[in-house]
Design a protein around this motif. Structure first.
Motif, short mmCIF file in Angstrom:
data_model
loop_
_atom_site.label_atom_id
_atom_site.label_comp_id
_atom_site.label_asym_id
_atom_site.label_seq_id
_atom_site.Cartn_x
_atom_site.Cartn_y
_atom_site.Cartn_z
N UNK A 223 -82.55 -70.83 -35.29
CA UNK A 223 -82.58 -71.73 -36.44
C UNK A 223 -81.31 -71.58 -37.28
N UNK A 224 -80.94 -70.35 -37.61
CA UNK A 224 -79.76 -70.11 -38.46
C UNK A 224 -78.49 -70.57 -37.77
N UNK A 225 -78.38 -70.29 -36.49
CA UNK A 225 -77.20 -70.70 -35.72
C UNK A 225 -77.05 -72.22 -35.77
N UNK A 226 -78.15 -72.93 -35.57
CA UNK A 226 -78.08 -74.39 -35.56
C UNK A 226 -77.75 -74.94 -36.94
N UNK A 227 -78.42 -74.43 -37.97
CA UNK A 227 -78.18 -74.91 -39.34
C UNK A 227 -76.72 -74.70 -39.74
N UNK A 228 -76.18 -73.52 -39.44
CA UNK A 228 -74.77 -73.26 -39.76
C UNK A 228 -73.85 -74.21 -39.01
N UNK A 229 -74.18 -74.47 -37.74
CA UNK A 229 -73.33 -75.35 -36.95
C UNK A 229 -73.32 -76.77 -37.50
N UNK A 263 -66.63 -67.49 -44.62
CA UNK A 263 -66.90 -66.55 -43.52
C UNK A 263 -67.59 -67.26 -42.36
N UNK A 264 -68.57 -68.10 -42.69
CA UNK A 264 -69.30 -68.81 -41.63
C UNK A 264 -68.37 -69.80 -40.93
N UNK A 265 -67.56 -70.50 -41.71
CA UNK A 265 -66.63 -71.48 -41.14
C UNK A 265 -65.69 -70.80 -40.13
N UNK A 266 -65.14 -69.65 -40.52
CA UNK A 266 -64.22 -68.95 -39.62
C UNK A 266 -64.93 -68.42 -38.38
N UNK A 267 -66.17 -67.98 -38.55
CA UNK A 267 -66.93 -67.49 -37.41
C UNK A 267 -67.17 -68.59 -36.39
N UNK A 268 -67.46 -69.81 -36.90
CA UNK A 268 -67.76 -70.95 -36.01
C UNK A 268 -66.50 -71.54 -35.40
#
Length: 281
Positions: A223-229, A263-268
């Motif tokens: 769920x978290x992976x999809x929402x962040x994406x 941080x999330x943007x750079x991770x993705x």
């Protein structure tokens, strides 16, 4: 026998073609999307293919059309063995060769993403695909131009096929897939809100544990992976098309903390939001 071997891959400017045959279990490690179009043809085997808001059971002879920015991911179905052909191209790749038809071609990626072809239709499409494969294997003089012509021929064939036939959406694989698709659509429409596994579980009257488990099983994402994406996907569009500050964009896509957004943007994506924006200036 081939064992998880990636066959022929060709990249020319804004176009790539890749044929792969696998005999062992394989699941895409990450979800992704493109700023171009994708065509996926299943020669043999079967896969589950998550596209935008639902999962499709793709079998041999099926044609998959992925629109720009639509998130997608394939996972194993009931047999690990499969063979597929993958084509990616950017919109301007064929623009000089379509005589004004390019917009009509792009419409095919906005209809139903999976086309189930009959045996005759499979033969017609595979004839074009095999010519493409032969061209980049032989690499004779002018092969880049011929590959482009063959792509236009294939797009025209698909366009005429859709116009001629009354294409209907594929049925859900089962009731579980249908339920998860409903949840995915809700996330796609409310990604900017404060969404948590618990809030979703209340919304759909499912326990958080069960929701987490079925979501991963059906879509291939947590769920978290999809929402962040989804959020980062929207942020990328805003960074490319607006002059909004990074902080404003973070808020628009659902992040209260700009630092966390960064941080999330750079991770993705692998780079910071500012660096991403600079690549399009």
């Amino acid at each position: 026998m081939f064992n998880n071997i990636k066959h022929q891959k060709e990249t020319i400017d804004d176009f790539s073609i890749e044929r792969t045959k696998r005999t062992e279990a394989y699941n895409m490690k990450s979800n992704h999307f493109h700023d171009g179009y994708e065509i996926y043809y299943m020669f043999k085997g079967e896969r589950f293919y998550f596209i935008k808001d639902r999962t499709y059971h793709v079998r041999a002879g099926d044609l998959v059309l992925i629109n720009m920015y639509d998130m997608h991911k394939t996972t194993e179905a009931y047999s690990p063995s499969h063979e597929r052909l993958l084509i990616n191209f950017r919109p301007d790749y064929i623009q000089t060769m379509t005589n004004g038809m390019e917009e009509k071609f792009y419409e095919i990626f906005q209809t139903f993403p999976v086309l189930r072809l009959n045996v005759r239709e499979q033969g017609s499409l595979e004839s074009i695909l095999r010519k493409m494969i032969k061209e980049y294997e032989d690499k004779k003089e002018g092969y880049q131009t011929y590959l482009k012509l063959l792509l236009v021929e294939m797009l025209l064939y698909i366009y005429r096929h859709i116009k001629k036939n009354k294409i209907k959406p594929m049925e859900y694989h089962n009731s579980l897939h249908e339920k998860v698709s409903e949840i995915v659509r809700y996330i796609n429409n409310h990604y900017m809100d404060l969404l948590t596994l618990h809030s979703l579980s209340k919304q759909f009257h499912i326990s958080p544990y069960y929701l987490s488990r079925i979501y991963k099983k059906v879509t291939g994402f947590s769920f978290v992976e999809y929402l962040n994406q989804v959020r980062i996907n929207e942020a990328q569009k805003l960074l490319k098309t607006t002059s909004l500050s990074v902080t404003s964009i973070a808020e628009k896509v659902g992040y209260e903390n700009p630092t966390h957004f960064g941080r999330v943007f750079k991770k993705v994506t692998g780079i910071s939001p500012l660096k991403y924006r600079k690549t399009f200036l």
